[in-house]
Structures are given as C-alpha cells and as structure tokens.
Design a protein around this motif. Structure first.
Motif, PDB file in Angstrom:
ATOM      1  N   UNK A  27       0.821  -1.208   0.000  1.00 43.38           N
ATOM      2  CA  UNK A  27       0.000   0.000   0.000  1.00 43.38           C
ATOM      3  C   UNK A  27       0.854   1.257   0.000  1.00 43.38           C
ATOM      4  N   UNK A  28       2.014   1.211   0.655  1.00 41.70           N
ATOM      5  CA  UNK A  28       2.945   2.343   0.571  1.00 41.70           C
ATOM      6  C   UNK A  28       3.409   2.520  -0.868  1.00 41.70           C
ATOM      7  N   UNK A  29       3.703   1.414  -1.539  1.00 41.82           N
ATOM      8  CA  UNK A  29       4.090   1.484  -2.945  1.00 41.82           C
ATOM      9  C   UNK A  29       2.997   2.090  -3.798  1.00 41.82           C
ATOM     10  N   UNK A  30       1.748   1.698  -3.570  1.00 42.63           N
ATOM     11  CA  UNK A  30       0.637   2.246  -4.347  1.00 42.63           C
ATOM     12  C   UNK A  30       0.445   3.732  -4.062  1.00 42.63           C
ATOM     13  N   UNK A  31       0.520   4.116  -2.788  1.00 46.20           N
ATOM     14  CA  UNK A  31       0.364   5.528  -2.444  1.00 46.20           C
ATOM     15  C   UNK A  31       1.449   6.380  -3.104  1.00 46.20           C
ATOM     16  N   UNK A  32       2.676   5.859  -3.132  1.00 41.87           N
ATOM     17  CA  UNK A  32       3.776   6.560  -3.798  1.00 41.87           C
ATOM     18  C   UNK A  32       3.497   6.732  -5.285  1.00 41.87           C
ATOM     19  N   UNK A  33       3.023   5.680  -5.928  1.00 44.13           N
ATOM     20  CA  UNK A  33       2.746   5.740  -7.365  1.00 44.13           C
ATOM     21  C   UNK A  33       1.594   6.695  -7.667  1.00 44.13           C
ATOM     22  N   UNK A  34       0.571   6.687  -6.824  1.00 50.77           N
ATOM     23  CA  UNK A  34      -0.574   7.561  -7.053  1.00 50.77           C
ATOM     24  C   UNK A  34      -0.186   9.023  -6.907  1.00 50.77           C
ATOM     25  N   UNK A  35       0.747   9.316  -6.009  1.00 47.15           N
ATOM     26  CA  UNK A  35       1.216  10.694  -5.851  1.00 47.15           C
ATOM     27  C   UNK A  35       2.177  11.102  -6.969  1.00 47.15           C
ATOM     28  N   UNK A  36       2.914  10.142  -7.497  1.00 47.48           N
ATOM     29  CA  UNK A  36       3.941  10.452  -8.494  1.00 47.48           C
ATOM     30  C   UNK A  36       3.394  10.446  -9.922  1.00 47.48           C
ATOM     31  N   UNK A  37       2.524   9.511 -10.242  1.00 47.58           N
ATOM     32  CA  UNK A  37       1.960   9.396 -11.600  1.00 47.58           C
ATOM     33  C   UNK A  37       0.433   9.290 -11.508  1.00 47.58           C
ATOM     34  N   UNK A  38      -0.235  10.370 -11.087  1.00 51.41           N
ATOM     35  CA  UNK A  38      -1.690  10.277 -10.858  1.00 51.41           C
ATOM     36  C   UNK A  38      -2.500   9.977 -12.114  1.00 51.41           C
ATOM     37  N   UNK A  39      -2.062  10.491 -13.276  1.00 55.86           N
ATOM     38  CA  UNK A  39      -2.836  10.254 -14.504  1.00 55.86           C
ATOM     39  C   UNK A  39      -2.720   8.800 -14.928  1.00 55.86           C
ATOM     40  N   UNK A  40      -1.489   8.279 -14.958  1.00 53.76           N
ATOM     41  CA  UNK A  40      -1.289   6.882 -15.350  1.00 53.76           C
ATOM     42  C   UNK A  40      -1.959   5.921 -14.372  1.00 53.76           C
ATOM     43  N   UNK A  41      -1.969   6.291 -13.089  1.00 55.58           N
ATOM     44  CA  UNK A  41      -2.548   5.420 -12.074  1.00 55.58           C
ATOM     45  C   UNK A  41      -4.069   5.479 -12.035  1.00 55.58           C
ATOM     46  N   UNK A  42      -4.655   6.410 -12.757  1.00 51.76           N
ATOM     47  CA  UNK A  42      -6.113   6.511 -12.797  1.00 51.76           C
ATOM     48  C   UNK A  42      -6.641   6.398 -14.221  1.00 51.76           C
ATOM     49  N   UNK A  43      -5.839   5.812 -15.115  1.00 48.70           N
ATOM     50  CA  UNK A  43      -6.284   5.497 -16.476  1.00 48.70           C
ATOM     51  C   UNK A  43      -6.507   4.003 -16.537  1.00 48.70           C
ATOM     52  N   UNK A  44      -7.758   3.616 -16.640  1.00 52.24           N
ATOM     53  CA  UNK A  44      -8.118   2.224 -16.442  1.00 52.24           C
ATOM     54  C   UNK A  44      -8.464   1.538 -17.750  1.00 52.24           C
ATOM     55  N   UNK A  45      -7.942   0.345 -17.986  1.00 50.33           N
ATOM     56  CA  UNK A  45      -8.340  -0.428 -19.171  1.00 50.33           C
ATOM     57  C   UNK A  45      -9.613  -1.209 -18.901  1.00 50.33           C
ATOM     58  N   UNK A  46     -10.371  -1.459 -19.947  1.00 46.83           N
ATOM     59  CA  UNK A  46     -11.493  -2.375 -19.819  1.00 46.83           C
ATOM     60  C   UNK A  46     -10.996  -3.779 -20.101  1.00 46.83           C
ATOM     61  N   UNK A  47     -11.892  -4.744 -20.004  1.00 46.40           N
ATOM     62  CA  UNK A  47     -11.492  -6.118 -20.264  1.00 46.40           C
ATOM     63  C   UNK A  47     -11.212  -6.310 -21.746  1.00 46.40           C
ATOM     64  N   UNK A  48     -10.442  -7.331 -22.068  1.00 47.38           N
ATOM     65  CA  UNK A  48     -10.013  -7.552 -23.445  1.00 47.38           C
ATOM     66  C   UNK A  48     -10.923  -8.515 -24.192  1.00 47.38           C
ATOM     67  N   UNK A  49     -12.120  -8.733 -23.692  1.00 47.22           N
ATOM     68  CA  UNK A  49     -13.033  -9.616 -24.406  1.00 47.22           C
ATOM     69  C   UNK A  49     -13.561  -8.951 -25.670  1.00 47.22           C
ATOM     70  N   UNK A  50     -13.414  -7.617 -25.725  1.00 55.08           N
ATOM     71  CA  UNK A  50     -13.782  -6.898 -26.936  1.00 55.08           C
ATOM     72  C   UNK A  50     -12.590  -6.904 -27.895  1.00 55.08           C
TER      73      UNK A  50
END
Length: 331
Positions: free
Chosen positions: A132-155
């Motif tokens: 969770x410390x690792x995730x918090x660090x990433x969210x503070x450092x790369x907020x756009x990349x960490x909140x850009x979500x892929x959908x499933x690949x069934x499409x």
C-alpha cells in the motif's frame, strides 16, 4: 526431595518466549496467502490480457531482486523462498492498472520493499503495509497513469474507461447504472469482475473465496474483513445516496474498488494490525469509516489504500489502550 521431584541436567530447554510451538512457518503462511490470491490474479490476466501479465511479472521480479540486493548489502541471510517479497510484488500489481508503463510498477516495488519494508527493519518490523505504501507513492507520483483504467479484453480492442467509483463520483448513480445497462448487470459485473479497473478489481467471487480459505486456515480472523466491508456497506447506505438518508447503494460500494482485496489481503496483515481481537475490531471499523469518508467527501473516488495506512499508523496506540488481561488477574 523425592526422586520423582529431581530434575536431571539437560532435560529442560531455556528459550525466549513465546513457548507455544506449531507446524506453521512464515514461508508456509506467505505461500498460502499467495495461493489464495492466485485465482483472482489469474482471472485478472484473463480479463486484461498480456499487459496484466507484464505488470505482474515486473512487480514480482523487482520485489525479489530488491529483497536480494538489500539483504546482500546488509550481509544478512538471503531468504527469497519465504514468499514475503513475492506476495508484496503480487499485491502491488493487483493495486495498479494493467496498462501502466513498465517503470511505474518497477519504481513502486522498489519503494515498497526498499523503504516501507527494510528501512523499518525488514520482515515483521514494518509499520505500514509495504504494497500500500508502494501504491500511495505511485498515485502521488503518476496520478494520470494510475487513474487510467483499461477495460477487459473480451472486446476487439482494450479501451480506457473510468472505474465504477469514478463514474459515480463524477457523473452520479443514474449515469453509472446507465453505463452497465441495468442495475442487475452492474451487480453481475462487480461480482464476476467483468469491468474496468485495477487488476485487484477483478472477480469479487474469487477474492472472497480466497479470503474465506485464509479464514478457514486460521491465518486471518474474520472480524477484520467482515466488519470493514460491513462498515462500508452500512455507512454508504446511510449517507451515500442522493435522495437523503438511507438511500445509498450499499452493495455497489461493497463490491467496487479495492475494498474486498484490501479487507481480506491487506488489512489483515498480521504485522501491521492490533494484537487483540478487540483492537482488530476497532481497526476494521475505523478503516471502513475512513474509506467511506474519502469516497464520499474526498477528492479521490477510492479510499481503501489510505484508510488502511491511516489505521496502520494508530495500531501501536490501539495496542497500548487495549491490552489482553493478565493470566490469573481478577481471581
């Protein structure tokens, strides 16, 4: 003194407490937790495809390499087969989007192992959950990349979309239901994991099954996951609706985001939670309440990561205030 009362030299073994012994070991516990998480991890690879496998591989490999390098530098015994570093890497991977650039999971894993774990003294001494410390660090450092979500690949193509909590936060409940078609379709997508999000926002069914297995093995207590998820459900039902009190969708909040993953696999980390059952109940309710507070009033649509970390910080205080009764006291 009778002959029966005499003790021969060498018949007693003097050792430090605790004196209770069992067949469990750190390695056995860690690999069992990895096994419990494996079905959800495999399902996330099925959902998100090769990018999910790549991100997961980077996190696990970086965790093992960082662990080896630090132990080598400290001239300590190098034990990589205990499963702890592997689990940290796997948990961190489950907390980030599958399609992030390769350097993001690499940096997050180095922070999780090198800072959150080993600056505190290594396995068993860390105050905060390393993943969770690792995730918090990433969210503070790369907020756009960490909140850009892929959908499933069934499409045919994997396209980016907001998470259910993101849609709920920005566009409202009606828009969220419309996004899935029907409310029943929304619940089904939440339960089975056929939706966008981080790799840990996979099948609620598989995550719950893994958590129940850990409870059955008595590696975790049921109080923390049940009370944390229950607190989120109760408070979001009371305060999470747009039509006043008791109009929120509790089931949506309990199955969305990283709540189930966090409640079963991170909030139960035996190193960072209170010792007593009463303390763990307080921990769970506090983590659930903080999750709701961040979700409903904070800037982020999700609050599980920060809620658990905040409760990690007060674990020593909880242990100080709630102590087990001394053996024989009160008699």
């Amino acid at each position: 003194m009778s002959a029966e009362a005499k003790l021969e030299v060498g018949t007693l073994t003097v050792s430090a407490s605790p004196h209770i012994r069992c067949d469990e070991s750190v390695a056995k516990i860690m690999w069992t937790v990895n096994l419990a998480l494996a079905p959800a991890a495999i399902f996330s690879i099925y959902n998100f495809g090769l990018p999910a496998f790549k991100t997961m591989f980077i996190c696990i490999a970086a965790a093992l390499i960082t662990e080896y390098a630090i132990l080598k530098w400290q001239r300590k015994a190098i034990v990589l087969n205990d499963g702890s570093a592997f689990l940290t890497g796997l948990l961190l991977a489950m907390n980030i989007p599958a399609t992030v650039p390769w350097y993001i999971p690499l940096c997050g894993t180095v922070v999780a192992i090198g800072i959150a774990k080993h600056t505190m003294g290594g396995l068993g001494y860390n105050i905060f959950n390393p993943a969770l410390i690792g995730r918090a660090f990433l969210l503070a450092s790369w907020p756009i990349a960490m909140t850009t979500w892929p959908t499933i690949t069934s499409k045919v193509d994997s396209v980016s979309s907001a998470t259910p909590l993101g849609i709920l936060k920005l566009q409202g409940y009606d828009k969220l239901v419309q996004f899935f078609g029907e409310k029943s379709d929304m619940y089904q997508a939440m339960f089975l994991g056929t939706r966008g999000g981080s790799m840990g926002e996979t099948s609620a069914l598989l995550l719950i099954a893994g958590g129940v297995y850990l409870i059955y093995r008595k590696y975790i207590n049921w109080q923390i996951p049940v009370l944390m998820i229950g607190t989120v459900g109760l408070l979001t039902w009371m305060f999470g609706g747009s039509s006043g009190l008791f109009s929120g969708d509790a089931l949506l909040h309990m199955m969305s985001g990283g709540l189930i993953l966090g409640a079963f696999f991170m909030a139960t980390d035996m190193v960072t939670i209170p010792i007593t059952i009463k303390g763990q109940i307080i921990f769970a309710i506090g983590a659930g309440a903080l999750t709701v507070l961040i979700r409903l009033l904070g800037g982020y649509p999700e609050g599980v990561c920060y809620a658990i970390l905040l409760m990690n910080s007060v674990t020593p205080l909880i242990d100080r205030l709630i102590k087990p009764a001394k053996y024989g006291a009160g008699r």
